[in-house]
Design an enzyme around this catalytic site. Structure first.
Site, PDB file in Angstrom:
ATOM      1  N   TYR A   1      27.780  37.219  40.092  1.00  9.44           N
ATOM      2  CA  TYR A   1      28.597  35.896  39.748  1.00  9.44           C
ATOM      3  C   TYR A   1      29.670  35.768  40.540  1.00  9.44           C
ATOM      4  CZ  TYR A   1      31.312  39.805  37.740  1.00  9.44           C
ATOM      5  OH  TYR A   1      32.106  41.028  37.457  1.00  9.44           O
ATOM      6  N   LYS A   2      29.640  36.300  41.705  1.00  5.72           N
ATOM      7  CA  LYS A   2      30.465  36.300  42.703  1.00  5.72           C
ATOM      8  C   LYS A   2      29.904  35.233  43.940  1.00  5.72           C
ATOM      9  CE  LYS A   2      32.763  40.519  42.177  1.00  5.72           C
ATOM     10  NZ  LYS A   2      34.201  40.084  41.582  1.00  5.72           N
TER      11      LYS A   2
ATOM     12  N   ASP B   1      27.962  49.851  46.189  1.00  9.07           N
ATOM     13  CA  ASP B   1      28.260  48.583  45.427  1.00  9.07           C
ATOM     14  C   ASP B   1      28.541  47.509  46.113  1.00  9.07           C
ATOM     15  OD1 ASP B   1      29.549  46.789  43.771  1.00  9.07           O
ATOM     16  OD2 ASP B   1      30.762  48.223  42.685  1.00  9.07           O
TER      17      ASP B   1
ATOM     18  N   ARG C   1      44.192  36.914  47.502  1.00  9.36           N
ATOM     19  CA  ARG C   1      43.039  36.827  48.041  1.00  9.36           C
ATOM     20  C   ARG C   1      42.595  35.374  47.980  1.00  9.36           C
ATOM     21  NH1 ARG C   1      38.737  40.744  44.904  1.00  9.36           N
ATOM     22  NH2 ARG C   1      39.127  39.138  43.330  1.00  9.36           N
TER      23      ARG C   1
ATOM     24  N   PHE D   1      36.626  49.199  43.711  1.00  7.46           N
ATOM     25  CA  PHE D   1      36.954  48.363  42.432  1.00  7.46           C
ATOM     26  C   PHE D   1      36.808  49.697  41.321  1.00  7.46           C
ATOM     27  CE2 PHE D   1      36.192  45.864  38.882  1.00  7.46           C
ATOM     28  CZ  PHE D   1      37.086  45.025  38.900  1.00  7.46           C
TER      29      PHE D   1
END
Lengths: 367, 367
Positions: free
Chosen positions: B197-198, B172, B342, B105
């Site tokens: 927050y995912k 990560d 996605r 990312f």
């Protein structure tokens, strides 16, 4: 304005210099953010106002500190923003020292120490009244209001003094944002940072802000080059290219709940004239001082001159014990080592009656 | 578990890999924090649970990623935590390069680039399958799950490979926290970071976390040496002395509203067995894959092997247009450049019916 705040019955809240009281409508707004924006709109809210919130709210704060739009962005903590500003200021310099306000709130000094270690610059502590800046000084980091005493430093004179020798200035506005009619643009300040949870009432740990003036944005290098500061964050490019404007001071995904609580809290400032607001605080702090001096033998260490912050600090033996007793009797302030009682006077929700009653209760305890 | 979440009628929410859905009780908890803790207890709440919240909530996340208590702390954004971890890892090294996951990312790569520039180390991008680590490599920064494809890298093998040449690893976990039964302690990972927050459903921009194992804490130097990481923050000492434990990874005042929303959201994980949870996601993603392959001619790029994340990615022309149409028909996913749709499959609130219906709607659009 008092009616707009949620303050418990029987409490005189003189700690708005540490954590501001909540405007009443914040609870409802936060509920709307959780239930509707997050719960109902879900990911779509990012393109319905969340993504730009740091700049939009930054502009709202800009109005209160004399910064035209496009120069203030909200996010991260004050400590992180001090780091960005100092690292940006010393980047590429051949100068050899950073000067830091000797009486600074500690975190600024700690961050300066780290920046010094990382960059090889020496860090020198100095009083704002005798900074001794030279052509070796890359940057000076100053607190606008001394957190212990409430003294307010002359931003214009000190900035000019720094610029005369080519030194940049980073101003920490933690205790002056929401207090004083600061004029960052007019004075030509290089960088400023501040928190939003004190006199701006943004909520516990609400995000801080950083000011980078237009003319410095093109060269400002944010050491925390997170994707929110990228020129095209959603292009997901492999290489970092900063946004041309203030967004380059952003780092990671902003904490939306805390940020939109702050946004709501800022509504109470709409229409507030900062000069009149500051003057009202001078009236109230003068009054509080005179009551304390009449009713007790405590020494008020906040200077009795103008300008100063919305704060009265008093030297007192056993400050922790005295403050505990004050709080037990409904007067909430705080204390700082070694021997200081601090009382923040936020004119939005504190008036003549409260400062008189607070002084009476303090006198009952210490006499 | 689905009943514990607030998801709008008629929506199939397959974007929990970007912003998790809110557990129903979060709204009420946040209201309690604003009205009671902030509004009623005011400054006193700092000593009634707020100050320690970053470590307490860190321990709750620790259970989900195989970290014993006292090694995870919550705060700041992922980008900021990547910076802390990388700067900590390269501090004092005589090695000359940082290796970064080529498919990372972007923010991790941007931060690595900045760390490289500040410290003089070269940054080299490499695929996790051919890292070519040597005794010149100070640290390697890897994503546990590839955010584009959903591939899940072998943490144990890659960590061993790094340690064999004395290289440190920063993992990560943004797309694996709340997905995979990661075992940080057992594997002996050096540093890990991740967002909340995912799949952890902490709320938009809820604070990130950093893991620093016990045995590295005494030597870990946080470049962001803010007052919250000090050994005695309220002593207001002039010099920075880090806390001996995980608190040294803290920086400034934590964003309490966002943090306590996360705390509430974590309640749904109490009692969840991570192995069973991950396996349930494998069932659902396999099912979704097979529906897509049956109903469309789209290429699923998520590897059809184990382990992988709770995500199915599909190659598709005009992904923005197709996703807009999907969202218009109630199926919310997202797209990533250049040509990827996605779909996050969060087993806490997604079941067989949703993945079937989502595949049908996707087929209606693309066929």
């Amino acid at each position: 304005m008092r009616e707009q705040f949620d303050i418990p019955e029987g409490v005189i809240y003189l700690d708005g210099n540490s954590l501001g009281a909540p405007p009443k409508h914040v609870a409802e707004r936060v509920q709307e953010v959780v239930k509707h924006q997050w719960g109902n709109r879900l990911i779509r809210s990012w393109s319905e106002g969340w993504w730009e919130a740091p700049q939009r709210i930054g502009d709202r704060i800009g109005r209160l500190i004399g910064a035209a739009p496009g120069q203030v962005v909200v996010g991260d903590s004050t400590s992180v923003n001090v780091y960005k500003a100092l690292m940006g200021a010393v980047k590429g310099t051949e100068r050899t020292e950073i000067v830091c306000d000797e009486s600074t709130f500690p975190t600024d000094g700690y961050i300066a120490q780290s920046v010094g270690e990382l960059t090889g610059l020496k860090v020198r502590a100095a009083r704002p009244s005798s900074l001794d800046l030279t052509e070796d000084t890359a940057v000076v980091l100053l607190n606008h209001v001394d957190y212990r005493t409430g003294a307010l430093h002359d931003m214009k004179a000190l900035t000019e003094q720094a610029h005369d020798v080519g030194t940049q200035v980073v101003w920490d506005l933690c205790h002056s944002a929401g207090v004083y009619p600061t004029q960052l643009d007019e004075i030509g300040v290089d960088y400023a940072v501040g928190c939003t949870y004190k006199f701006l009432n943004g909520g516990p740990g609400s995000p801080a802000f950083i000011y980078v003036p237009k003319h410095k944005q093109a060269t400002f290098e944010n050491p925390l080059s997170g994707w929110n500061g990228h020129r095209a964050p959603f292009a997901m490019e492999a290489s970092y290219e900063p946004d041309p404007g203030i967004a380059r001071a952003r780092v990671g995904t902003p904490d939306i709940l805390s940020m939109l609580a702050l946004d709501a809290a800022l509504d109470v400032w709409d229409g507030v004239d900062m000069k009149a607001h500051w003057a009202r605080g001078m009236t109230l702090t003068s009054l509080f001082r005179s009551y304390i001096e009449q009713m007790t033998s405590l020494e008020v260490i906040t200077p009795n001159t103008l300008p100063r912050g919305h704060q009265i600090s008093v030297r007192c033996e056993n400050p922790a014990g005295v403050m505990a007793e004050l709080i037990a009797r409904g007067v909430i302030g705080d204390h700082r080592p070694p021997d200081i009682l601090r009382f923040g006077i936020a004119p939005l929700y504190i008036g003549e009656q409260e400062v008189k009653r607070a002084a009476e209760i303090l006198a009952e305890i210490v006499n």
